[in-house]
Design an enzyme around this catalytic site. Structure first.
Site, PDB file in Angstrom:
ATOM      1  N   LYS A   1      48.268  41.990  36.311  1.00 45.90           N
ATOM      2  CA  LYS A   1      47.205  42.404  37.215  1.00 45.90           C
ATOM      3  C   LYS A   1      47.592  43.728  37.858  1.00 45.90           C
ATOM      4  O   LYS A   1      48.769  44.016  38.053  1.00 45.90           O
ATOM      5  CB  LYS A   1      47.034  41.317  38.280  1.00 45.90           C
TER       6      LYS A   1
ATOM      7  N   HIS B   1      40.876  36.834  29.222  1.00 48.65           N
ATOM      8  CA  HIS B   1      40.128  36.288  30.346  1.00 48.65           C
ATOM      9  C   HIS B   1      38.868  37.131  30.466  1.00 48.65           C
ATOM     10  O   HIS B   1      38.888  38.228  30.998  1.00 48.65           O
ATOM     11  CB  HIS B   1      40.946  36.337  31.645  1.00 48.65           C
TER      12      HIS B   1
ATOM     13  N   ASP C   1      37.091  33.692  32.917  1.00 41.29           N
ATOM     14  CA  ASP C   1      37.696  33.635  34.245  1.00 41.29           C
ATOM     15  C   ASP C   1      36.810  34.334  35.267  1.00 41.29           C
ATOM     16  O   ASP C   1      36.764  35.562  35.322  1.00 41.29           O
ATOM     17  CB  ASP C   1      39.097  34.270  34.228  1.00 41.29           C
TER      18      ASP C   1
ATOM     19  N   ASP D   1      42.924  40.123  31.222  1.00 40.97           N
ATOM     20  CA  ASP D   1      41.777  39.790  32.069  1.00 40.97           C
ATOM     21  C   ASP D   1      40.978  41.071  32.277  1.00 40.97           C
ATOM     22  O   ASP D   1      41.521  42.099  32.699  1.00 40.97           O
ATOM     23  CB  ASP D   1      42.279  39.207  33.401  1.00 40.97           C
TER      24      ASP D   1
ATOM     25  N   HIS E   1      41.410  43.176  35.473  1.00 40.77           N
ATOM     26  CA  HIS E   1      42.762  43.455  35.977  1.00 40.77           C
ATOM     27  C   HIS E   1      43.301  44.840  35.670  1.00 40.77           C
ATOM     28  O   HIS E   1      44.512  45.050  35.669  1.00 40.77           O
ATOM     29  CB  HIS E   1      43.733  42.399  35.446  1.00 40.77           C
TER      30      HIS E   1
ATOM     31  N   ASP F   1      38.096  43.630  41.117  1.00 42.04           N
ATOM     32  CA  ASP F   1      38.274  42.387  40.343  1.00 42.04           C
ATOM     33  C   ASP F   1      37.503  41.252  41.008  1.00 42.04           C
ATOM     34  O   ASP F   1      38.070  40.284  41.488  1.00 42.04           O
ATOM     35  CB  ASP F   1      39.783  42.072  40.287  1.00 42.04           C
TER      36      ASP F   1
ATOM     37  N   GLU G   1      49.783  36.667  32.290  1.00 37.19           N
ATOM     38  CA  GLU G   1      48.639  37.492  32.704  1.00 37.19           C
ATOM     39  C   GLU G   1      49.043  38.499  33.789  1.00 37.19           C
ATOM     40  O   GLU G   1      49.477  38.125  34.872  1.00 37.19           O
ATOM     41  CB  GLU G   1      47.536  36.564  33.240  1.00 37.19           C
TER      42      GLU G   1
ATOM     43  N   TRP H   1      49.702  33.056  35.578  1.00 35.68           N
ATOM     44  CA  TRP H   1      49.413  34.182  36.471  1.00 35.68           C
ATOM     45  C   TRP H   1      50.007  33.857  37.830  1.00 35.68           C
ATOM     46  O   TRP H   1      49.845  32.739  38.331  1.00 35.68           O
ATOM     47  CB  TRP H   1      47.900  34.412  36.624  1.00 35.68           C
TER      48      TRP H   1
ATOM     49  N   ASP I   1      35.324  39.089  39.857  1.00 39.56           N
ATOM     50  CA  ASP I   1      35.079  37.855  39.109  1.00 39.56           C
ATOM     51  C   ASP I   1      33.640  37.366  39.187  1.00 39.56           C
ATOM     52  O   ASP I   1      33.380  36.204  39.501  1.00 39.56           O
ATOM     53  CB  ASP I   1      36.060  36.760  39.568  1.00 39.56           C
TER      54      ASP I   1
END
Ligand code: RNT
Ligand code: ZN
Length: 422
Positions: A231, A289, A329, A262, A265, A297, A229, A188, A299
């Site tokens: 985004k 992810h 993640d 992810d 994303h 995003d 990855e 990424w 997380d």
């Protein structure tokens, strides 16, 4: 709850699922073999152990919170990880980033790393019966401060990062050979821009060229596997991200490597679950992810919400569990970090279990015969099935705390082992 209670509840749950044609013993057996790659970076707020200037731009990702107890050394991180794994049922993996090497206080720049700096992790993993995955770290570094790395217009910058990623792939292959399990190398990069960008084509052309060079070297799939990855946007890259979903779908097809999906994303209303059955028509495997975005995003630690359930329902309904590599993640510095790991790993396993407990044959039969009422009704009935009894029994069998007993173990560890960290 004592053991006999857990067993009794399980017996009655087994009968109930059996009425729907679901074999819970089989589910437990399959679940016991599911291996998840846990993100080392939640343990120290994505800082790593490099001896470099901390002021570098974070590269579009943002750790929020100031809960005490972040791991400050490899020893602390390993101790925290061991504690977390002891509370998670099953044999799992650890996902390392290049910045977590054992650099011994030396200033080793990213274009100079070698497998030497990761041997300590490999030995530790062998001891702990863990497998490892790996990631190039193309952010939080002065050479990423312009916002561009592999797609930079500056050849020196591009070459620096190409060298870093090449080395990371070699290190991944080394890890895979040592641990006798393919090490997944995920790439990424933060590349993008805050405001309207005119030269989007040029940046993506440069990224394509950098990746052509990086992936011109191939490794045996028993040693390492690649993923890329994408985004939608990052903090400071709201208007343009070079590595978009379309871009990396193209790369993945072109290089015959995996895409990494992810969960944070994509557009907030876009279903990541629905991507699985498309991508796996064209690719053998993919990387997940597993994350939890809240409004963006962000997380957050992973919980058993509808997004997570839908994701694994899609995977299990398509019989795709073996083709999906599961990694976590997130990085949440506002709660106990070991607790964050355990919540997330256990919740992800619960989502897999919940999907495995679905009476797939019966649902498919309803669908095939156009009986959409019965399909919907059965899906609703499943929501109140004694899922927790199966989970408790699974934890018991896997020799980890059942129910909420693990919460007090995390709190005790916090008092004893991490209370004095500044
Ligand atoms: C960033 C990506 C990436 C990182 C980790 C640390 O938006 O999700 O996967 O979170 O590599
Ligand atoms: Zn990610």
């Amino acid at each position: 709850m004592d053991i006999s209670n857990i067993e009794r509840s399980y017996d009655s749950a087994r009968d109930k699922y059996h009425e729907f044609g679901v074999n819970t013993d089989k589910v437990i057996e399959i679940l016991g073999k599911v291996s998840i790659s846990m993100n080392c970076w939640n343990g120290d707020d994505v800082r790593g152990f490099e001896d470099i200037d901390d002021s570098a731009d974070e590269g579009g990702i943002k750790v929020t919170g100031n809960y005490p107890g972040r791991a400050r050394t490899i020893v602390e991180l390993q101790s925290d990880l061991s504690k977390a794994y002891s509370l998670i049922p099953g044999d799992h993996r650890l996902n390392l980033h290049a910045i977590y090497g054992d650099f011994g206080g030396d200033n080793i720049d990213r274009n100079n790393i070698t497998d030497n700096y990761y041997r300590g992790w490999i030995d530790w993993a062998k001891n702990e019966n863990l497998k490892l995955d790996f990631n190039a770290t193309c952010f939080a570094h002065p050479k990423a401060d312009s916002g561009y790395t592999l797609s930079s217009k500056d050849k020196n910058i591009r070459d620096f990062w190409i060298e870093h990623v090449k080395r990371c792939r070699e290190i991944s292959a080394f890890i895979g050979r040592e641990l006798k399990s393919p090490c997944i190398h995920n790439l990424w990069i933060p590349d993008g821009s805050k405001d309207i960008t005119i030269d989007r084509f040029r940046h993506r052309k440069l990224l394509k060229e950098s990746l052509d060079e990086i992936y011109s070297i191939s490794f045996a799939s028993q040693e390492m596997k690649d993923a890329v990855e994408s985004k939608l946007f990052g903090i400071g890259s709201e208007s343009f991200v070079a590595g978009s979903h379309e871009f990396y779908m193209g790369i993945a097809m072109n290089k015959k490597i995996m895409v990494c999906i992810d969960m944070g994303h994509y557009h907030p209303t876009e279903s990541t679950a629905d991507k699985i059955s498309s991508i796996l028509q064209f690719s053998d495997e993919l990387l997940l992810h597993v994350s939890r975005g809240v409004r963006w995003d962000s997380d957050h630690a992973v919980i058993l919400n509808d997004d997570l359930r839908n994701l694994f329902e899609e995977i299990v309904r398509g019989d795709l569990l073996k083709r999906v590599n599961i990694a976590l993640d997130f990085f949440d510095a506002s709660i106990n970090r070991i607790g964050g790991w355990v919540i997330s790993m256990r919740s992800t396993l619960k989502a897999v279990m919940s999907a495995l407990l679905e009476p797939g044959d019966r649902l498919r039969e309803y669908e095939d015969t156009g009986n959409f009422f019965a399909r919907l009704a059965l899906l609703e009935e499943l929501k109140t099935m004694p899922f927790g009894s199966v989970w408790d029994y699974f934890c018991l069998r896997m020799d980890v705390p059942t129910g909420n007993k693990w919460i007090s173990e995390v709190l005790e560890y916090e008092n004893e082992a991490i209370g004095n960290r500044s």
